[in-house]
Design an enzyme around this catalytic site. Structure first.
Site, PDB file in Angstrom:
ATOM      1  N   GLU A 305       0.831  -1.212   0.000  1.00  0.00           N
ATOM      2  CA  GLU A 305       0.000   0.000   0.000  1.00  0.00           C
ATOM      3  C   GLU A 305       0.864   1.261   0.000  1.00  0.00           C
ATOM      4  OE1 GLU A 305      -3.574   0.509   2.205  1.00  0.00           O
ATOM      5  OE2 GLU A 305      -4.115  -1.613   2.114  1.00  0.00           O
ATOM      6  N   ASP A 459       0.855  -8.831   2.394  1.00  0.00           N
ATOM      7  CA  ASP A 459      -0.516  -8.870   2.901  1.00  0.00           C
ATOM      8  C   ASP A 459      -1.303  -9.744   1.935  1.00  0.00           C
ATOM      9  OD1 ASP A 459      -3.167  -8.477   3.509  1.00  0.00           O
ATOM     10  OD2 ASP A 459      -3.095  -6.279   3.434  1.00  0.00           O
ATOM     11  N   ASN A 538      -3.595  -7.393  11.734  1.00  0.00           N
ATOM     12  CA  ASN A 538      -4.454  -6.299  11.276  1.00  0.00           C
ATOM     13  C   ASN A 538      -5.511  -6.104  12.359  1.00  0.00           C
ATOM     14  OD1 ASN A 538      -7.051  -5.853   8.827  1.00  0.00           O
ATOM     15  ND2 ASN A 538      -5.598  -4.324   9.508  1.00  0.00           N
ATOM     16  N   PHE A 543     -12.444  -5.331  12.806  1.00  0.00           N
ATOM     17  CA  PHE A 543     -11.799  -6.585  12.403  1.00  0.00           C
ATOM     18  C   PHE A 543     -10.494  -6.761  13.160  1.00  0.00           C
ATOM     19  CE2 PHE A 543      -8.552  -8.754   9.883  1.00  0.00           C
ATOM     20  CZ  PHE A 543      -9.184  -9.964   9.627  1.00  0.00           C
TER      21      PHE A 543
END
Length: 602
Positions: A305, A459, A538, A543
């Site tokens: 990212e 990821d 994460n 979540f």
């Protein structure tokens, strides 16, 4: 005539080390609006803009709460003062704030007490002064509202001494601290407000024209810093908890970091409403992320990212200063066309004194999807199939050559490092598995051409026990796995084809296999015993789970150490990541490896 219409800051909370860049809206002589600068060397209609920054210092000084940095402190922990913990961490805005933060705050005391004992000092002296009990069992003293200089133990707030101009108005003194449009607050600014001034200037007389436009910030706060994470040995070797790269030069080991840093385009207040807006801004996060990444001293850094503009304008030049070279692969933009500068991708950095770049491979899963549909599906079904498979994801594979030797100094030591982000909606289980399988088949071709150790980082958007994780960790997927029930295109059948021959093992599963290393019991509590993976990598309000991994080829590499895992107690209560301390919704993973041909020097 040139006119200043408005000045404002995206956030009025200034943080030490984070650049402030005001937005200045102008009306030009032709009535058009612009936010471009008008410097003295390029005046418009005989005028230019002059900027000044001031620090507004009251005769009364203020301490800032270490937990709620926008609040004034009313309590100070004397235990922090006595053990020489940074004084900024000792302040709290209320007894409730201190009590609520105690579980995390006591970690600072425990580490300081350990250091005291190692130095041979008496631990009993640690809490000798008890001025005001807060119910937490730790001494704290109440601070008066505005703090005088004599009211601060180990006072860290001092007047700025490097300024050359000041103005005084009533009980306030304005110290001139900057003469450009941007300003980066320093530690000397903590506790004080800043004032920005923008004024039109006649280019001939150099005199101001009209009244200046100004804005005031709130008080400058220190950059929140998380407790450092230690390197835990899993090999029996004494790593001393250090991440120092110099120690690895003689030992023949190297470290690899994998970290999804959260692209700025995703860091919105709508998604992360629990995180203060100033801590979500890229101006703040980029500096916090840089400090964290550089602090790990990793030899190889795999980031996900990473926006194109942030790679080119910030990460590339900043990490170059710390000795890193870089490779970057931007995601394709078929699904979300637009400004390519804000499209994110995968960036792999490596220390130029430890590795050299040999070759790179770029995997575009969109191209693989096109090839798959051409081979398997009739033309009438291709459009719908591509709509499901095309997600713009990529992988970057770097072939590096080590500059440090093992038992065979004359032998080339190559290393394959794959970096990917499998960003696929949760319900498209077939697409996730297909992309991971595609990557592994590509890595198999590299392994067939050369006997080379492999690392697969990133990821993967998949929980432990999912089909993609099983394929990576076990080399195959059980035909009865529930994820295989989702396969509308028939790309996963027959299930027997879902395999690979790479001897991959998850690095963090090493915590489950080691029993005697110092600190191991605490780490084991942070690992899921059913999967041997971390409880989470994460963590948001909605979540919490593990979706990031570092896999390695177990036939050629061994794990020497792992960066300690976080637990939920180390995060902010009732919230999640990102936070002022941690600037991504993921945590960084780091592993220390040794090539099996290498042995530590005696």
């Amino acid at each position: 005539m040139l006119t200043v219409l408005r000045v404002h800051l995206p956030s009025d909370i200034p943080i030490v080390g984070c650049e402030l860049t005001p937005y200045v809206l102008l009306r030009r002589p032709d009535k058009s609006l612009s936010s471009d600068d008008v410097p003295e060397y390029a005046p418009i209609d005989g005028h230019f803009l002059r900027y000044k920054w001031y620090r507004i210092q009251s005769d009364k000084k203020v301490a800032i709460c270490s937990v709620h940095p926008t609040e004034q402190a009313t309590l100070q922990c004397l235990g922090c003062v006595k053990t020489k913990i940074p004084v900024a961490k000792s302040y709290h805005c209320s007894p409730k704030c201190f009590a609520d933060a105690w579980q995390h705050h006591r970690i600072l005391h425990d580490r300081a007490a350990s250091a005291v004992n190692e130095n041979g000092n008496e631990e009993e002296e640690l809490f000798s002064a008890r001025i005001n009990s807060t119910g937490s069992g730790v001494p704290a003293t109440s601070l008066p509202g505005p703090l005088s200089g004599s009211g601060l133990s180990n006072g860290s707030i001092t007047f700025y001494s490097g300024t050359t101009a000041m103005q005084r108005s009533g009980g306030e003194t304005w110290f001139e601290v900057g003469l450009s449009k941007t300003y980066t607050p320093t530690a000397e600014d903590i506790g004080y407000a800043l004032k920005f001034e923008c004024v039109m200037v006649d280019s001939e007389t150099k005199l101001p024209v009209g009244q200046p436009s100004t804005l005031l910030t709130s008080r400058v706060i220190p950059a929140p810093t998380p407790s450092p994470r230690r390197l835990i040995s899993v090999s029996g070797m004494d790593l001393a908890g250090h991440l120092d790269s110099e120690a690895r030069v003689s030992s023949g080991t190297f470290t690899v970091l994998s970290y999804n840093i959260l692209a700025d385009t995703h860091a919105s207040s709508e998604l992360y409403s629990y995180c203060p807006s100033w801590a979500l801004s890229w101006a703040y996060r980029k500096q916090n992320l840089l400090r964290e990444i550089v602090g790990y001293h990793a030899d190889i850094v795999c980031l996900q990212e990473v926006q194109t503009d942030q790679f080119e304008e910030f990460l590339l030049p900043e990490l170059d200063k710390h000795g890193y070279e870089a490779l970057f692969k931007r995601r394709t933009n078929e699904v979300y066309p637009g400004n390519v500068n804000i499209i994110d991708g995968c960036a792999t950095f490596f220390r130029r004194d430890r590795f050299s770049h040999v070759k790179k491979y770029e995997v575009e899963f969109n191209k693989a999807a096109q090839s798959l549909t051409d081979a398997l599906l009739p033309s009438t079904q291709k459009k719908n199939a591509l709509g499901r498979l095309v997600k713009d994801n990529v992988a970057l594979i770097a072939i590096l050559e080590a500059k440090f030797g093992g038992d065979n100094p004359g032998r080339r030591q190559l290393l394959s490092v794959a970096n990917t982000h499998v960003n696929v909606p949760h319900e498209l289980k077939d697409v996730k598995l297909w992309q991971v399988h595609t990557l592994l088949k590509g890595l198999e071709k590299i392994a067939a051409s050369a006997n080379i150790p492999m690392l697969v980082c990133g990821d993967f958007g998949s929980l432990p026990g999912s089909a993609p994780h099983s394929l990576l960790a076990m080399g195959k997927v059980d035909p009865s796995h529930p994820d295989l029930m989702v396969d509308p295109l028939g790309i996963l059948h027959p299930p027997g084809k879902l395999n690979h021959q790479l001897p991959l093992v998850s690095a963090y599963s090493s915590f489950a296999r080691v029993n005697t290393a110092p600190g191991m019991e605490r780490q084991k509590r942070r690992v899921d015993t059913s999967t041997n993976e971390p409880l989470f990598t994460n963590c948001t309000r909605d979540f919490i789970g593990t979706i990031d991994y570092i896999f390695y080829s177990a036939d050629s590499l061994t794990v020497e150490g792992l960066l300690e895992l976080l637990d939920e107690d180390g995060l902010r209560k009732d919230t999640g990541l990102p936070s002022p301390e941690w600037s991504s919704d993921h945590i960084a993973l780091l592993a220390e490896f040794r090539c099996k041909s290498s042995r530590p020097r005696r």
